[in-house]
Design a protein around this motif. Structure first.
Motif: not given
Length: 573
Positions: A197-201, A331-333
């Motif tokens: 799932r792509p991460t939203s900017p 975690r990345p967010v």
């Protein structure tokens, strides 16, 4: 967490891909202190004021901060390797351009481009190393920590040596070394799968609506304000040559690395995350005030800067852990949102410090830096309840980070269970099977606890496996035992921190469910890795209120003696 008996695997026996990224990490971490030794030389050679030279930090860090908002989106579309390669290429180009310019404004501009490459690199480097590691993630984490320590310590030394030749030397040196790292990454690092799932900017900005993450981010902003005020302005009152400044900041870097890796986890285990951070921020405020008072005495400034490395190392590690503990987002967010705020603080500080120094005197920026360290304490205290709730405590008051996710149906028995703890490795099935036999012998229900760890290194955090992978591993164990007619239940234990923290977390869970026995396998990580981030088994044994059994799946099991069997049966009743 466990593995077969025999010679422990060395953390340095890793694939070429891991070594390629680790080398790039060394060069990247050099950038923290690389330019410090040449700041006075830049001001003199380019006829610039200290406030103008300080913009090298501001442009670099502010661009890094803004870029942190989009690196997750970029990585989710390009993949980790392509993002890493892009970051390295940008650093090579802009570091080289910084060395060719003849104006301070040119260097400031090219450092901004360098900051973009740095953001892309730091957002993916730890994840790529963990994904490329062989024999478990533990050795890769140690290698990453080693690269970090070398970079922080060697950066000022290399900057001082090259800066003694020419102020252009450090910039060209980074460009050449990063070009080598780029070639090695292209050659040895395999393509890694993109996220499903792509991460939203916009995700990092939306994440800041959560009070815990916002509180920790503001605290980090204030901390980095003081930190980069010191890095940007402390070299001037020292009145040293580039070579001498390199030695001073090398001593500082050695303390940063040592206290980040070796001392921060132990202080956290003894006193808790928040109390250590309170004391640490106060100590940093005192050190900064000492620099302000002694700004006209070079020896005072030199000693205070070196000593500050110990507190900075502790703060970098524990602040990141605190962010991961209270963040309800991925975690990345969380890392991107937190990175945005802390780098903004670091970027604004040198600019404001320059204006203050020009309008007043050099002591004022340091007094302001001391105030920001102290102001971070009540900000952190405003989120104390959230942090305390995120940390579970043993009976002795030791903090552990514990989240349990059930897998499968709960055990239909009132008898105390036998817990078997395993991680993601190739001997996990053999350890579970041996523990299942022990549970049958003692008449105990079996609970499989799969330890899913979030590794925290300096200011970065990465999950060593996804929740889906952990759930699939537990489900496979349960299905295999079901076909053999052995009832069992499963749990995923999510732990933030080092291996010792995970051991204490498991001991707390065992106490909560009144387990009679905990079974674990032997560690493959060796004495170096266990010294750096603690021993899971040792921490479990010290904290557990029940029996702990060590299982060696590669050896022929010996029949339990009647006395041992009776003891285990009694603990299961």
């Amino acid at each position: 967490m466990s593995a077969p008996h025999g010679k422990a695997a060395s953390p340095f026996k890793q694939p070429k891909a891991v070594w390629a990224v680790a080398f790039a990490c060394v060069i990247s971490f050099m950038g923290i202190g690389l330019v410090d030794p040449i700041l006075p030389a830049l001001a003199e050679s380019l006829h610039a004021s200290p406030s103008q030279v300080s913009l090298l930090f501001s442009s670099y860090l502010i661009v890094t901060a803004v870029a942190m908002l989009i690196v997750g989106w970029v990585s989710s579309h390009l993949g980790a390797k392509r993002t890493l390669v892009l970051g390295l290429a940008i650093i090579v180009v802009f570091a080289a351009l910084a060395g060719t310019t003849d104006s301070i404004s040119g260097i400031v501009g090219f450092r901004a481009g360098w900051g973009l490459g740095n953001a892309l690199f730091i957002a993916t480097s730890l994840a790529v190393i963990v994904a490329s590691a062989s024999g478990g993630f533990g050795g890769a984490i140690i290698l990453y920590e080693t690269a970090l320590g070398l970079g922080i310590a060697v950066g000022p030394l290399l900057g001082g040596e090259l800066g003694a030749i020419s102020w252009r030397g450090p910039f060209f040196g980074v460009a050449v070394l990063m070009a080598i790292a780029l070639a090695a990454t292209l050659a040895f690092v395999p393509d890694l799968p993109k996220p499903k799932r792509p991460t939203s900017p916009l995700a990092p900005l939306k994440a800041l609506r959560h009070r815990g993450l916002l509180t920790m981010g503001i605290m980090a902003l204030l901390y980095n304000w003081g930190f980069f005020t010191m890095l940007g302005y402390a070299p001037y009152p020292m009145e040293l040559s580039a070579h001498q400044l390199g030695l001073v900041f090398t001593g500082w870097g050695l303390l940063v690395a040592a206290f980040s890796v070796f001392f921060a986890p132990r202080l956290q285990a003894r006193y808790g995350t928040a109390p250590v951070l309170y004391a640490n921020l106060l100590c940093l405020g005192i050190v900064m005030a000492v620099i302000a008072v002694g700004v006209d005495t070079p020896v005072v400034v030199i000693v205070a800067v070196i000593v500050s490395g110990a507190f900075i190392g502790i703060n970098n590690t524990l602040t990141t852990q605190a962010v991961m503990l209270v963040s309800p987002v991925e975690r990345p967010v969380a890392s991107s949102a937190y990175g945005f705020l802390r780098f903004i603080g670091g970027g604004l500080a040198p600019f404001v410090a320059g204006k203050l120094a020009d309008a007043t005197d050099l002591s004022v920026p340091f007094y302001l830096g001391a105030a920001t360290f102290v102001l971070a304490i009540p900000i952190l205290a405003s989120g104390h309840r959230l942090l305390r709730q995120a940390e579970q405590h043993t009976g002795e008051g030791e903090p552990v980070t514990l989240t349990l996710t059930p897998v499968g149906a709960p055990a239909a028995t009132d008898r105390p269970p036998l817990i078997v703890a395993v991680g993601a490795h190739d001997k996990a099935a053999a350890i579970v099977d041996a523990a299942a036999q022990l549970a049958l012998d003692t008449g105990s229900p079996l609970e499989i606890v799969h330890v899913q760890q979030t590794a925290v290194v300096e200011e970065q955090a990465v999950d060593t496996e996804t929740t889906d992978q952990a759930r699939a591993a537990v489900t496979a164990h349960l299905d295999r035992l079901t076909t053999r007619g052995i009832p069992a239940t499963g749990q995923i234990l999510t732990s933030v921190g080092d291996h010792a923290a995970a051991g204490r977390a498991l001991a707390q869970h065992a106490a909560d469910i009144h387990a009679g026995t905990v079974a674990v396998g032997r560690s493959p990580r060796g004495p170096l890795a266990q010294f750096a981030d603690g021993s899971f088994t040792t921490a479990l044994t010290h904290a557990a209120a029940c029996s702990v059994v060590l299982i060696d799946p590669d050896s022929t099991p010996r029949p339990l003696t009647a006395a041992t069997l009776a003891k285990l049966r009694s603990s299961a009743t």
